[in-house]
Design an enzyme around this catalytic site. Structure first.
Site, short mmCIF file in Angstrom:
data_model
loop_
_atom_site.label_atom_id
_atom_site.label_comp_id
_atom_site.label_asym_id
_atom_site.label_seq_id
_atom_site.Cartn_x
_atom_site.Cartn_y
_atom_site.Cartn_z
N GLY A 42 0.81 -1.21 0.00
CA GLY A 42 0.00 0.00 0.00
C GLY A 42 0.84 1.27 0.00
CB CYS A 43 3.80 2.25 1.96
SG CYS A 43 2.99 2.08 3.57
#
Length: 151
Positions: A42-43
């Site tokens: 996600g990052c």
């Protein structure tokens, strides 16, 4: 609960991925997004999309900073791997996260984005979904008339 619109924006000072102390202005439109960990799915999506939109942010006069509790070395590796050209601020002691009241109870910063303007929090985004977030934040700034693209 993180800082909310109308709250005074904390002063920022932290080392970036190059080990340089960065003190972003909190007067002009500035996006400060907190994320849990470098090089996680996600990052990585979020960082790639802010990078993809970076020219548009700059054309609109908006500065972008990512912050996590990772180290300078971790940020450097992440920037090198993903071609990130904006500053990632290292906050290993969670001092910036604490200043913005970002939850770190799970050992990393909760995904939270702030838009700073005129020394205050203009908008707070909590429980952010990384995909599309960079475009949404810029769209909100443009739609509200806070910024516009330079000619």
């Amino acid at each position: 609960m993180p800082l909310q619109p109308g709250d005074v924006a904390p002063e920022l000072a932290a080392e970036n991925q190059d080990g340089e102390v960065v003190r972003p202005s909190i007067d002009g439109p500035t996006v400060v997004y907190f994320y849990p960990r470098d090089q996680t799915s996600g990052c990585t999506i979020e960082a790639r999309q802010f990078q993809h939109e970076l020219e548009s942010y700059r054309d609109a006069g908006v500065a972008v900073y990512g912050v996590s509790t990772d180290t300078v070395d971790s940020h450097r590796d992440f920037c090198d791997a993903e071609g990130i050209e904006f500053d990632l601020l290292a906050d290993p002691d969670a001092e910036l996260a604490d200043a913005f009241d970002v939850d770190t109870s799970r050992g990393a910063a909760a995904r939270t984005t702030f838009v700073l303007l005129d020394g205050e929090i203009w908008e707070t985004y909590e429980s952010v979904s990384p995909d599309g977030h960079a475009r949404d934040v810029l769209g909100d700034l443009l739609d509200a008339g806070v910024v516009e693209f330079s000619e």
